[in-house]
Design a protein around this motif. Structure first.
Motif, PDB file in Angstrom:
ATOM      1  N   SER A 242       0.952  -1.205   0.036  1.00 59.62           N
ATOM      2  CA  SER A 242      -0.048   0.071  -0.062  1.00 59.62           C
ATOM      3  C   SER A 242       1.023   1.243   0.258  1.00 59.62           C
ATOM      4  N   ALA A 243       1.877   1.144   0.855  1.00 61.33           N
ATOM      5  CA  ALA A 243       2.910   2.427   0.776  1.00 61.33           C
ATOM      6  C   ALA A 243       3.577   2.564  -0.497  1.00 61.33           C
ATOM      7  N   VAL A 244       4.075   1.443  -1.120  1.00 66.28           N
ATOM      8  CA  VAL A 244       4.797   1.498  -2.320  1.00 66.28           C
ATOM      9  C   VAL A 244       3.449   2.171  -3.448  1.00 66.28           C
ATOM     10  N   ASP A 245       2.520   1.472  -3.329  1.00 70.39           N
ATOM     11  CA  ASP A 245       1.315   2.294  -4.269  1.00 70.39           C
ATOM     12  C   ASP A 245       1.176   3.705  -4.245  1.00 70.39           C
ATOM     13  N   SER A 246       1.182   4.015  -2.972  1.00 70.74           N
ATOM     14  CA  SER A 246       0.964   5.603  -2.820  1.00 70.74           C
ATOM     15  C   SER A 246       2.114   6.196  -3.346  1.00 70.74           C
ATOM     16  N   ILE A 247       3.363   5.768  -2.994  1.00 74.54           N
ATOM     17  CA  ILE A 247       4.647   6.437  -3.402  1.00 74.54           C
ATOM     18  C   ILE A 247       4.344   6.439  -5.177  1.00 74.54           C
ATOM     19  N   GLY A 248       4.005   5.344  -5.469  1.00 73.83           N
ATOM     20  CA  GLY A 248       3.859   5.254  -7.177  1.00 73.83           C
ATOM     21  C   GLY A 248       2.906   6.378  -7.672  1.00 73.83           C
ATOM     22  N   GLU A 249       1.830   6.425  -6.918  1.00 71.60           N
ATOM     23  CA  GLU A 249       0.941   7.228  -7.403  1.00 71.60           C
ATOM     24  C   GLU A 249       1.355   8.723  -7.202  1.00 71.60           C
ATOM     25  N   GLY A 250       2.303   9.201  -6.137  1.00 64.78           N
ATOM     26  CA  GLY A 250       3.016  10.407  -6.037  1.00 64.78           C
ATOM     27  C   GLY A 250       3.996  10.437  -6.913  1.00 64.78           C
ATOM     28  N   VAL A 251       4.818   9.768  -7.480  1.00 65.66           N
ATOM     29  CA  VAL A 251       5.655   9.849  -8.654  1.00 65.66           C
ATOM     30  C   VAL A 251       4.933  10.039  -9.791  1.00 65.66           C
ATOM     31  N   SER A 252       3.837   9.474  -9.921  1.00 65.19           N
ATOM     32  CA  SER A 252       3.165   9.576 -11.406  1.00 65.19           C
ATOM     33  C   SER A 252       2.545  11.107 -11.321  1.00 65.19           C
ATOM     34  N   SER A 253       1.991  11.433 -10.355  1.00 65.70           N
ATOM     35  CA  SER A 253       1.648  12.520 -10.281  1.00 65.70           C
ATOM     36  C   SER A 253       2.640  13.724 -10.777  1.00 65.70           C
ATOM     37  N   LEU A 254       3.590  13.594 -10.067  1.00 61.99           N
ATOM     38  CA  LEU A 254       4.786  14.671 -10.147  1.00 61.99           C
ATOM     39  C   LEU A 254       5.591  14.358 -11.590  1.00 61.99           C
ATOM     40  N   SER A 255       5.234  13.176 -12.110  1.00 64.56           N
ATOM     41  CA  SER A 255       6.121  13.009 -13.406  1.00 64.56           C
ATOM     42  C   SER A 255       5.082  13.443 -14.440  1.00 64.56           C
ATOM     43  N   ASN A 256       3.466  13.548 -14.244  1.00 61.74           N
ATOM     44  CA  ASN A 256       2.682  14.227 -15.156  1.00 61.74           C
ATOM     45  C   ASN A 256       2.774  15.803 -14.938  1.00 61.74           C
ATOM     46  N   HIS A 257       3.116  16.251 -13.783  1.00 66.95           N
ATOM     47  CA  HIS A 257       3.528  17.730 -13.473  1.00 66.95           C
ATOM     48  C   HIS A 257       4.682  18.093 -14.393  1.00 66.95           C
ATOM     49  N   VAL A 258       5.586  17.316 -14.268  1.00 65.05           N
ATOM     50  CA  VAL A 258       6.997  17.813 -15.074  1.00 65.05           C
ATOM     51  C   VAL A 258       6.622  17.667 -16.421  1.00 65.05           C
ATOM     52  N   ARG A 259       6.090  16.741 -16.862  1.00 65.58           N
ATOM     53  CA  ARG A 259       5.736  16.595 -18.218  1.00 65.58           C
ATOM     54  C   ARG A 259       4.877  17.698 -18.994  1.00 65.58           C
ATOM     55  N   ASP A 260       4.059  18.238 -18.319  1.00 67.62           N
ATOM     56  CA  ASP A 260       3.388  19.339 -18.413  1.00 67.62           C
ATOM     57  C   ASP A 260       4.147  20.749 -18.501  1.00 67.62           C
ATOM     58  N   LYS A 261       5.083  20.765 -17.765  1.00 67.34           N
ATOM     59  CA  LYS A 261       5.930  21.799 -17.691  1.00 67.34           C
ATOM     60  C   LYS A 261       7.059  21.739 -18.675  1.00 67.34           C
TER      61      LYS A 261
END
Length: 144
Positions: free
Chosen positions: A81-100
């Motif tokens: 569950s913790a790794v899933d939460s980290i993965g979701e955070g990294v995915s969100s950060l990746s999407n933000h960086v991709r947008d920038k």
């Protein structure tokens, strides 16, 4: 005739004695065989008891291992569950960086152009240096 009856009785008596001796020998051998069979059955019973005891111990150990694995799997669930939460955070950060990155500011375009030009100039100088080294090698071979 009496002689024949006497001979017949003697032959019959000898036959009965021979049969009695053979039966005695047969029963002695049978007795020894029965004793060996009894000993073998006792050994088999002891071995069976030992095997059953070992199986009981093995089943207890297996039960303990199963409980341990169940506990560890429960702990791993929280880790997953913790790794899933980290993965979701990294995915969100990746999407933000991709947008920038997909909409870079103007200075980033200019910096990229300057870097590309600098790299092209560097490659040109590097090629010239390599050609100069080759010429030097050829001159050395010709002079040798």
């Amino acid at each position: 005739m009496q002689t024949a009856i006497t001979i017949g009785v003697i032959v019959l008596a000898i036959a009965i004695i021979v049969i009695a001796v053979m039966l005695v020998q047969f029963f002695r051998n049978l007795n020894a065989l029965i004793k060996q069979t009894d000993e073998t059955i006792q050994h088999l019973q002891m071995n069976a008891d030992q095997i059953i005891a070992r199986v009981d111990v093995s089943l207890e150990d297996l039960n303990t291992i199963s409980k341990d694995l169940t506990g560890k799997m429960d702990k791993l669930d929280s880790t997953f569950s913790a790794v899933d939460s980290i993965g979701e955070g990294v995915s969100s950060l990746s999407n933000h960086v991709r947008d920038k990155v997909s909409h870079p500011p103007e200075w980033a375009d200019r910096a990229l152009e300057l870097l590309t030009a600098g790299f092209t100039v560097y490659k040109g100088f590097d090629r010239m240096r390599q050609m100069d080294e080759r010429r030097t090698e050829v001159k050395q071979r010709v002079q040798a």
